[in-house]
Write a protein that holds these residues in place. Sequence first.
Motif, PDB file in Angstrom:
ATOM      1  N   UNK A 164       0.837  -1.206   0.000  1.00  0.00           N
ATOM      2  CA  UNK A 164       0.000   0.000   0.000  1.00  0.00           C
ATOM      3  C   UNK A 164       0.867   1.249   0.000  1.00  0.00           C
ATOM      4  N   UNK A 165       1.968   1.196   0.746  1.00  0.00           N
ATOM      5  CA  UNK A 165       2.883   2.341   0.803  1.00  0.00           C
ATOM      6  C   UNK A 165       3.388   2.660  -0.602  1.00  0.00           C
ATOM      7  N   UNK A 166       3.721   1.609  -1.339  1.00  0.00           N
ATOM      8  CA  UNK A 166       4.236   1.833  -2.695  1.00  0.00           C
ATOM      9  C   UNK A 166       3.174   2.512  -3.578  1.00  0.00           C
ATOM     10  N   UNK A 167       1.934   2.069  -3.431  1.00  0.00           N
ATOM     11  CA  UNK A 167       0.853   2.669  -4.222  1.00  0.00           C
ATOM     12  C   UNK A 167       0.708   4.155  -3.878  1.00  0.00           C
ATOM     13  N   UNK A 168       0.667   4.447  -2.580  1.00  0.00           N
ATOM     14  CA  UNK A 168       0.482   5.835  -2.148  1.00  0.00           C
ATOM     15  C   UNK A 168       1.653   6.711  -2.595  1.00  0.00           C
ATOM     16  N   UNK A 169       2.868   6.170  -2.487  1.00  0.00           N
ATOM     17  CA  UNK A 169       4.045   6.949  -2.885  1.00  0.00           C
ATOM     18  C   UNK A 169       4.046   7.202  -4.397  1.00  0.00           C
ATOM     19  N   UNK A 170       3.520   6.242  -5.150  1.00  0.00           N
ATOM     20  CA  UNK A 170       3.439   6.420  -6.600  1.00  0.00           C
ATOM     21  C   UNK A 170       2.538   7.611  -6.920  1.00  0.00           C
ATOM     22  N   UNK A 171       1.407   7.694  -6.198  1.00  0.00           N
ATOM     23  CA  UNK A 171       0.511   8.838  -6.396  1.00  0.00           C
ATOM     24  C   UNK A 171       1.217  10.137  -6.006  1.00  0.00           C
ATOM     25  N   UNK A 172       1.923  10.067  -4.867  1.00  0.00           N
ATOM     26  CA  UNK A 172       2.589  11.277  -4.361  1.00  0.00           C
ATOM     27  C   UNK A 172       3.706  11.749  -5.293  1.00  0.00           C
ATOM     28  N   UNK A 173       4.228  10.827  -6.094  1.00  0.00           N
ATOM     29  CA  UNK A 173       5.345  11.215  -6.974  1.00  0.00           C
ATOM     30  C   UNK A 173       4.853  11.938  -8.234  1.00  0.00           C
ATOM     31  N   UNK A 174       3.540  12.052  -8.363  1.00  0.00           N
ATOM     32  CA  UNK A 174       2.956  12.767  -9.509  1.00  0.00           C
ATOM     33  C   UNK A 174       3.028  14.272  -9.271  1.00  0.00           C
ATOM     34  N   UNK A 175       3.805  14.949 -10.127  1.00  0.00           N
ATOM     35  CA  UNK A 175       4.000  16.399  -9.969  1.00  0.00           C
ATOM     36  C   UNK A 175       2.685  17.162 -10.077  1.00  0.00           C
ATOM     37  N   UNK A 176       1.737  16.599 -10.865  1.00  0.00           N
ATOM     38  CA  UNK A 176       0.498  17.319 -11.178  1.00  0.00           C
ATOM     39  C   UNK A 176      -0.556  17.227 -10.077  1.00  0.00           C
ATOM     40  N   UNK A 177      -0.245  16.508  -8.998  1.00  0.00           N
ATOM     41  CA  UNK A 177      -1.218  16.309  -7.913  1.00  0.00           C
ATOM     42  C   UNK A 177      -1.620  17.646  -7.291  1.00  0.00           C
ATOM     43  N   UNK A 178      -2.940  17.890  -7.108  1.00  0.00           N
ATOM     44  CA  UNK A 178      -3.314  19.161  -6.473  1.00  0.00           C
ATOM     45  C   UNK A 178      -3.073  19.099  -4.967  1.00  0.00           C
ATOM     46  N   UNK A 179      -3.076  20.232  -4.346  1.00  0.00           N
ATOM     47  CA  UNK A 179      -2.642  20.352  -2.951  1.00  0.00           C
ATOM     48  C   UNK A 179      -3.498  19.518  -2.001  1.00  0.00           C
TER      49      UNK A 179
ATOM     50  N   UNK B  43      -0.641  12.148   1.679  1.00  0.00           N
ATOM     51  CA  UNK B  43       0.401  12.253   2.706  1.00  0.00           C
ATOM     52  C   UNK B  43      -0.096  11.706   4.040  1.00  0.00           C
ATOM     53  N   UNK B  44      -1.371  12.037   4.345  1.00  0.00           N
ATOM     54  CA  UNK B  44      -1.965  11.536   5.592  1.00  0.00           C
ATOM     55  C   UNK B  44      -2.050  10.009   5.545  1.00  0.00           C
ATOM     56  N   UNK B  45      -2.385   9.467   4.358  1.00  0.00           N
ATOM     57  CA  UNK B  45      -2.446   8.008   4.208  1.00  0.00           C
ATOM     58  C   UNK B  45      -1.086   7.361   4.460  1.00  0.00           C
ATOM     59  N   UNK B  46      -0.065   8.021   3.878  1.00  0.00           N
ATOM     60  CA  UNK B  46       1.303   7.519   4.044  1.00  0.00           C
ATOM     61  C   UNK B  46       1.680   7.458   5.528  1.00  0.00           C
ATOM     62  N   UNK B  47       1.341   8.525   6.238  1.00  0.00           N
ATOM     63  CA  UNK B  47       1.640   8.566   7.671  1.00  0.00           C
ATOM     64  C   UNK B  47       0.895   7.454   8.416  1.00  0.00           C
ATOM     65  N   UNK B  48      -0.383   7.266   8.055  1.00  0.00           N
ATOM     66  CA  UNK B  48      -1.181   6.231   8.716  1.00  0.00           C
ATOM     67  C   UNK B  48      -0.581   4.842   8.473  1.00  0.00           C
ATOM     68  N   UNK B  49      -0.174   4.599   7.226  1.00  0.00           N
ATOM     69  CA  UNK B  49       0.415   3.293   6.902  1.00  0.00           C
ATOM     70  C   UNK B  49       1.687   3.050   7.717  1.00  0.00           C
ATOM     71  N   UNK B  50       2.473   4.106   7.890  1.00  0.00           N
ATOM     72  CA  UNK B  50       3.698   3.959   8.697  1.00  0.00           C
ATOM     73  C   UNK B  50       3.348   3.661  10.157  1.00  0.00           C
ATOM     74  N   UNK B  51       2.276   4.330  10.633  1.00  0.00           N
ATOM     75  CA  UNK B  51       1.841   4.052  12.014  1.00  0.00           C
ATOM     76  C   UNK B  51       1.375   2.600  12.142  1.00  0.00           C
ATOM     77  N   UNK B  52       0.654   2.122  11.102  1.00  0.00           N
ATOM     78  CA  UNK B  52       0.206   0.718  11.109  1.00  0.00           C
ATOM     79  C   UNK B  52       1.411  -0.219  11.243  1.00  0.00           C
ATOM     80  N   UNK B  53       2.418   0.044  10.419  1.00  0.00           N
ATOM     81  CA  UNK B  53       3.603  -0.820  10.430  1.00  0.00           C
ATOM     82  C   UNK B  53       4.252  -0.789  11.822  1.00  0.00           C
ATOM     83  N   UNK B  54       4.328   0.429  12.360  1.00  0.00           N
ATOM     84  CA  UNK B  54       4.901   0.577  13.711  1.00  0.00           C
ATOM     85  C   UNK B  54       4.109  -0.263  14.719  1.00  0.00           C
TER      86      UNK B  54
END
Lengths: 272, 133
Positions: A91-106, A113-124
């Motif tokens: 899931x982290x890879x999927x979210x990071x792929x989206x985040x790597x898109x320059x055209x993403x709106x704010x 970004x919030x999803x990424x943080x949540x996934x890291x908390x899950x892993x922790x």
Amino acid sequence: MANSVNTNIGAMVALKNLNSVSESLSSTQKRISTGLNVADAYDDGASYAVAEGIRSDVKAIGAVNERLAVGKGMIDVAVKAGENISKSLQDVRVVLTKLSDEALNATDRANYNAQYTTLKEDIDNFIKDAKYNGVNLIDSTTGQKIISNVDGGNIEVKAKDLKTDVLDKLTAVTDATGAAALIADGAGVDEAMKELGTGMNQLAADSRRVTNQIGFNNAIADATNTGLGAIVDADLAKESARLQSLQVKQQLSSQALSIANQSPQSLLGLFR
Amino acid sequence: MNTNLKAYKQAAMMKTDYRSQEANLFKRVTFGLIEGKANPDGIGLVRAASDNRLLWQTVVNLLRDDQNRLPAPLRAQIISIGQTVIREIDENATGKLDVDFLIDINTQMIEGLAAQSEAPPMAAGPQSERRGA
């Protein structure tokens, strides 16, 4: 000629036989009541000593297998946590792929970004929660030595620090370039997956060693114990086990004895 | 906890016999399995299954011991069942564990142990005094 009891050979022989019959009867009763061939040192001192030795060996093997079963629990819990971490990493890879898109709106960027943080908390949390019997095999590099035989030998189960090796590889992401860098070949996410794989392989290998050792110990215990070997069905299928458990229930109901009738505390003290 | 309640619980514990205490032990472990079943991907189920394995490993050890006084055929049967239970956990603890199978087996054990025996306990022979743990 008159027969006196004192000189009546027939009566004396009969009396002697009677004595020996009642002696052997009482020793049979002793065997029946104790379930042992040699009940105590009065039966046969030397055999008693040997039997006691075998009994204590079998007991010791049982105790070792209990420790190994606890060890297996530690490994299984760690493996399950590893599987869950692996799913989160995908899931982290999927979210990071989206985040790597320059055209993403704010707004979207903030959400991902919030999803990424949540996934890291899950892993922790997966890492922290991977405890069995107070031992965690994935939150530090401190392995566990588990006694594996009655001579004090042990199996060392290796631990892997997934916090350092996996979680810490997932650094904070501020922009598209940072996200792209994390999912690049051989970078953060790749590295984390590789490390996780290494850890899981090690755990799987240790798990096999523990299982084999339990099997080996059981074989020794069965060889040492004469009584039950032939009537234990080593390959009972699950469906037959279900059926037999109904019979066991009935037979247990008609018993006054507990399962651990020879040493109640060994069972009742298990999870204290 | 309320101290009166605690004292009452302790007294109640002392009164219960080994069979019902063993039934309670099986109940505790089985409850863990039932709870774990609700979240099959969770770590709680693996922990509960590991507890169940430890319980059964201990039961098998105790029954394999020739000093155990249950009838040999019953001992053998419980050991056979126990080995099947342990094998199921060994093979599937982190995968497709057949939780219902484990719960079913434990339930039979609980009911068997919880039943009050109609036969009076066997009179203790002179040997039974010497035969301790």
